[in-house]
Scaffold this active site. Structure first.
Site, PDB file in Angstrom:
ATOM      1  N   ARG A   1      46.187  44.499  56.786  1.00 49.46           N
ATOM      2  CA  ARG A   1      45.815  44.783  55.410  1.00 49.46           C
ATOM      3  C   ARG A   1      45.682  46.258  55.020  1.00 49.46           C
ATOM      4  O   ARG A   1      44.563  46.606  55.810  1.00 49.46           O
ATOM      5  CB  ARG A   1      44.614  44.040  55.033  1.00 49.46           C
ATOM      6  CG  ARG A   1      44.199  44.032  53.716  1.00 49.46           C
ATOM      7  CD  ARG A   1      43.126  43.235  53.090  1.00 49.46           C
ATOM      8  NE  ARG A   1      43.798  41.878  52.720  1.00 49.46           N
ATOM      9  CZ  ARG A   1      43.085  41.105  51.911  1.00 49.46           C
ATOM     10  NH1 ARG A   1      42.177  41.209  51.495  1.00 49.46           N
ATOM     11  NH2 ARG A   1      43.827  40.087  51.645  1.00 49.46           N
TER      12      ARG A   1
ATOM     13  N   HIS B   1      51.692  40.791  48.602  1.00 50.08           N
ATOM     14  CA  HIS B   1      50.755  39.991  49.132  1.00 50.08           C
ATOM     15  C   HIS B   1      51.656  38.705  49.450  1.00 50.08           C
ATOM     16  O   HIS B   1      51.265  37.651  49.044  1.00 50.08           O
ATOM     17  CB  HIS B   1      49.542  39.582  48.215  1.00 50.08           C
ATOM     18  CG  HIS B   1      48.505  38.983  48.786  1.00 50.08           C
ATOM     19  ND1 HIS B   1      48.509  38.851  50.194  1.00 50.08           N
ATOM     20  CD2 HIS B   1      47.203  38.724  48.293  1.00 50.08           C
ATOM     21  CE1 HIS B   1      47.139  38.452  50.519  1.00 50.08           C
ATOM     22  NE2 HIS B   1      46.628  38.364  49.605  1.00 50.08           N
TER      23      HIS B   1
ATOM     24  N   ASP C   1      45.372  37.328  38.054  1.00 52.65           N
ATOM     25  CA  ASP C   1      44.828  37.853  39.100  1.00 52.65           C
ATOM     26  C   ASP C   1      43.911  38.969  38.489  1.00 52.65           C
ATOM     27  O   ASP C   1      43.873  39.209  37.335  1.00 52.65           O
ATOM     28  CB  ASP C   1      45.707  38.461  40.141  1.00 52.65           C
ATOM     29  CG  ASP C   1      45.054  39.342  41.186  1.00 52.65           C
ATOM     30  OD1 ASP C   1      44.055  39.124  41.668  1.00 52.65           O
ATOM     31  OD2 ASP C   1      46.096  40.114  41.932  1.00 52.65           O
TER      32      ASP C   1
HETATM   33  N1  NVA Z   1      45.297  42.079  43.645  1.00 56.76           N
HETATM   34  C1  NVA Z   1      44.214  41.915  44.466  1.00 56.76           C
HETATM   35  C2  NVA Z   1      44.405  40.578  45.209  1.00 56.76           C
HETATM   36  C3  NVA Z   1      43.359  40.370  46.226  1.00 56.76           C
HETATM   37  C4  NVA Z   1      43.542  39.258  47.221  1.00 56.76           C
HETATM   38  C5  NVA Z   1      43.841  43.090  45.030  1.00 56.76           C
HETATM   39  O1  NVA Z   1      44.810  43.621  45.810  1.00 56.76           O
HETATM   40  O2  NVA Z   1      42.605  43.572  45.218  1.00 56.76           O
HETATM   41  N1   CP Z   2      43.171  36.124  48.204  1.00 55.82           N
HETATM   42  C1   CP Z   2      42.884  36.967  48.999  1.00 55.82           C
HETATM   43  O1   CP Z   2      43.699  37.735  49.824  1.00 55.82           O
HETATM   44  O2   CP Z   2      41.706  36.883  49.400  1.00 55.82           O
HETATM   45  P1   CP Z   2      40.862  38.057  50.285  1.00 55.82           P
HETATM   46  O3   CP Z   2      40.882  39.423  49.889  1.00 55.82           O
HETATM   47  O4   CP Z   2      39.443  37.284  50.416  1.00 55.82           O
HETATM   48  O5   CP Z   2      41.486  37.985  51.622  1.00 55.82           O
END
Ligand code: NVA
Ligand code: CP
Length: 319
Positions: free
Chosen positions: A113, A140, A236
């Site tokens: 990540r 994602h 989101d």
């Molecule tokens: N769009 C959000 C998703 C988190 C799982 C982010 O990147 O923070």
């Molecule tokens: N939805 C998601 O990716 O959650 P986290 O950021 O907690 O991994």
């Protein structure tokens, strides 16, 4: 059971974006996830990755992704290593290629990540083991596989459904949803304020793919138009990880894009609400919607586990 020939074509692959997979391959992951979910619920051991190890590199925070990959590896008979970039040499400037080559000597798969999507591509290009994208600024894909699994379970199909994503059209979820919907033949309209449109290349590639698959994906600035008669309503956060400094501006820019009772009344009467979480009640969604009868957000979160196990098994199983 998933088709064996499709399954073998997935072995050793990376999982960087949803767009790299055919609709059949996505359905193979989904069937595998349903099988693994059933086995787990019935207490049937399924140690397909016995003795294997997944390295998990995190440059951003995570609850669901971290826990579901780690527990998933454990349930598959293997183990997982949590590597915060603060603690490994990557965080002190060791290169991505060197990190990829070294980790490939120890582990059987790498999940990462991070911020720039190019970093994941560079890691994959230099690793000898499958690399899985656990979220970048622009994609994602593992979350979207879990979303498709949740929709499939609740609606019994994907093709022919009408979905909308209302929020930041340039974020990782919007992009991966566009790619996922186009691949499986589901209509998807993204609605965002001006200045937050999806990446034009991702949008045009998804449009072309959608046309091949008999569905439509597109963009509008009107949340009402996007949600009209929708089967699936998705949102989101308005400020993703790394965008915290823009939070106040985004709260203003997105204020007409909240999923609330009035907007949701335009969706089909049996619409399903999804949010990848974490959520901000009172911002992108009201508590009444996310905690209400149409919401499947906790099934969606649980399905991260089953979808990730399917990805791990399809990519890493050795026989
Ligand atoms: N769009 C959000 C998703 C988190 C799982 C982010 O990147 O923070
Ligand atoms: N939805 C998601 O990716 O959650 P986290 O950021 O907690 O991994």
């Amino acid at each position: 059971m998933a088709d064996v020939s499709t399954m073998s074509s997935l072995k050793g692959k990376d999982f960087l974006t949803i767009s790299q997979f055919t609709g059949d391959e996505i359905h193979t992951f989904l069937k595998q996830a349903l099988d693994l979910k059933k086995m787990q619920k019935e207490g049937i051991p399924h140690p397909y990755l016995s003795g294997q190890t997944l390295a998990m590199i995190f440059e951003k925070s995570s609850t669901r992704t971290r826990v579901s990959f780690e527990v998933g590896m454990y349930q598959l008979g293997g183990s997982a290593l949590y590597l915060s970039s603060r603690d490994i040499q990557l965080g002190r400037g060791e290169s991505i290629p060197d990190t990829a080559k070294v980790l490939s000597r120890y582990v059987d798969g790498i999940m990462i990540r991070t911020f720039a999507h190019e970093k994941v591509e560079e890691l994959a290009a230099n690793a000898d083991v499958p690399v899985i994208n656990g979220l970048t600024d622009t994609h994602h894909p593992t979350q979207v596989l879990a979303d498709l699994l949740t929709i499939y379970e609740r609606k019994g199909k994907l093709k022919g459904l009408k979905a909308c994503f209302i929020g930041d059209g340039y974020n990782n979820m919007a992009h991966s949803l566009l790619e996922g919907a186009a691949a499986v033949g589901m209509d998807l309209t993204v609605a965002s304020p001006e200045g937050y449109e999806p990446d034009p290349e991702i949008l045009s590639a998804a449009k072309a793919r959608a046309e091949e698959n008999g569905c439509q994906v597109g963009f509008t600035t009107s949340p009402q138009e996007a949600i009209e008669a929708a089967d699936i309503v998705i949102t989101d956060v308005w400020a993703s990880m790394g965008e915290e400094a823009e939070k106040e501006k985004r709260l203003r820019d997105f204020r007409d894009y909240q999923i609330n009772e009035e907007l949701a009344s335009l969706a089909k009467s049996d619409y399903l609400f999804l949010h990848c979480l974490p959520a901000h009640r009172g911002e992108e969604v009201t508590a009444g919607i996310i905690d209400g009868p149409h919401s499947a957000v906790f099934d969606e979160a649980e399905n991260r586990l089953h979808a990730h196990k399917a990805i791990l098994k399809c990519l890493m199983e050795s026989n």
